[in-house]
Motif scaffolding. Structure first.
Motif: not given
Length: 322
Positions: A90-111
Motif C-alpha cells: 500500500s505504501q508503494w501504491l501511495g508513492i505511485l499515486v502521489t507521482m500521478a498527483g504531481l503530474v496533474v498539479v504540474g499540468l494545472a500550473d502550466m495551464l
C-alpha cells in the motif's frame, strides 16, 4: 524562520525550569546527546527552504504547497535505503499515486499561466525546484526521525537546536552576501545578493513588514513544535491529515484575495495527492478493518485462556502448582 525555531529552545528551558520546581516532575530525564547531531538536519532545512522560497516567486502558493507532497516519495525511498524500513504494497501504491498527483498539479500550473502573472518557463522552473527541494527535505526528515527516537529528544529541544544552528549560519552568511554582486537577481538598490541594512530600513519604515515577520516567527515556532509533537506522541498519519488541511486553507485564501485563478485540475491533483499520502501513511487500514468480511468470527480465537496462551500470557496453575 530559524529565529522562530530557535525560540523553541528558550521555551524548552523555561518548561524544564518550571518542571524541576514541581514536587513530581513530569518530564523524563533527557538522555545525553551531542547537539551537533542536529547540524545536518539544520543544513538540510536551510538549503531546502531557500530553494523553495526562490521557487515560490515563480509559481502560485497553492501549487507550491501541493507539490511539497512529493516529499512522501523521497522519504519512503530514503527510509528503505538508510533506516532499513520495508514498505508494504500500500505504501508503494501511495508513492505511485502521489507521482500521478504531481503530474496533474504540474499540468494545472502550466495551464493556469494565461493570466501572465508568471511566464511558462518560470512556472516549470519553479515546480521543478520545489520537487528537487523535497529530496533535501526528505533527508532532513529521515535524520530527524533517527535522532529523535534514538536519543528520545524533547520536540522543543530538537526544533530549537536546529533553529540555533540555522540562525547562526545564516547570520554569518549575511556578511559575505552583503558584498557579493548579484545584478537584478538580488532585487536590491545595490544589486547585491542580500542587502541586510536596506532590509532593516524597510522594516523600520513599514510596520506591516515587521508585523508579517513577527507573525512568521510565531507561526513557524508553533508549527514545527506541533508537527514533531504529533509525530512523536500520536502518529505521522495524524500529522499528514493536519498538513493536508493547511494546503486547503492556503488555496482557499489565495482564491479569496484574488492572488490566483481557479482551475479544476488543481482539485483533482490535490485529491490524488491526498489519496497517495493516505495510502502511504496507512490511513486506509482502520477503514478496511471495519468491513464485515475482514472481521474474525466471534469464537475464532477460542476462550480467554486460549487467547492468553496464544499471546504468551502467564500459565494457569495446574495440579496445585503455585
Amino acid at each position: 524562520m530559524f529565529l522562530g525555531e530557535f525560540s523553541c529552545l528558550a521555551a524548552f528551558y523555561i518548561l524544564l525550569c518550571r518542571d524541576r520546581h514541581r514536587a513530581e516532575p513530569s518530564l523524563a530525564p533527557a538522555q545525553p546527546f551531542n547537539p551537533l547531531l542536529f547540524l545536518p538536519p539544520a543544513l538540510c532545512d536551510m538549503t531546502g527552504t531557500s530553494i523553495m522560497y526562490v521557487a515560490l516567486n515563480m509559481t502560485s502558493a497553492s501549487s507550491f504547497q501541493m507539490l511539497r507532497g512529493a516529499v512522501i516519495i523521497f522519504t519512503g525511498l530514503l527510509s528503505v535505503a538508510f533506516l532499513g524500513r520495508k514498505l508494504v504494497p500500500s505504501q508503494w501504491l501511495g508513492i505511485l499515486v502521489t507521482m500521478a498527483g504531481l503530474v496533474v498539479v504540474g499540468l494545472a500550473d502550466m495551464l493556469g499561466t494565461r493570466d501572465e502573472t508568471h511566464k511558462l518557463s518560470e512556472v516549470i522552473t519553479g515546480d521543478l525546484l520545489i520537487i528537487m527541494a523535497q529530496v533535501i527535505v526528505a533527508i532532513q526528515m529521515v535524520l530527524e526521525e533517527k535522532f529523535i527516537y534514538k536519543h528520545d529528544v524533547h520536540p522543543l529541544r530538537a526544533v530549537g537546536t536546529e533553529g540555533f544552528f540555522g540562525f547562526v549560519i545564516l547570520s554569518l552568511l549575511l556578511i559575505p552576501m552583503y558584498y557579493i554582486p548579484a545584478g537584478s537577481f538580488g532585487g536590491s538598490p545595490r544589486q547585491v545578493l542580500e542587502d541586510t541594512l536596506d532590509a532593516f530600513c524597510q522594516i523600520g519604515r513599514q510596520p506591516l513588514i515587521a508585523l508579517a515577520l513577527a507573525g512568521n516567527i510565531s507561526s513557524i515556532a508553533f508549527f514545527n513544535f506541533a508537527g514533531i509533537s504529533v509525530t512523536k506522541e500520536i502518529s505521522a498519519t495524524t500529522r499528514m491529515v493536519l498538513d493536508s488541511l493547511r494546503t486547503v486553507v492556503i488555496w482557499a485564501v489565495s482564491l479569496a484575495v484574488g492572488w490566483e485563478t481557479f482551475h479544476g485540475l488543481e482539485i483533482l491533483g490535490f485529491l490524488i495527492l491526498l489519496t497517495g499520502a493516505a495510502l502511504y501513511n496507512g490511513l486506509h487500514q482502520p477503514l478496511l478493518a471495519r468491513l464485515p468480511w475482514r472481521r474474525p468470527p466471534a469464537g475464532a480465537l477460542g476462550s480467554e485462556a486460549e487467547r492468553e496462551n496464544l499471546l504468551g500470557g502467564e500459565r494457569a496453575p495446574i495440579n496445585g502448582d503455585s
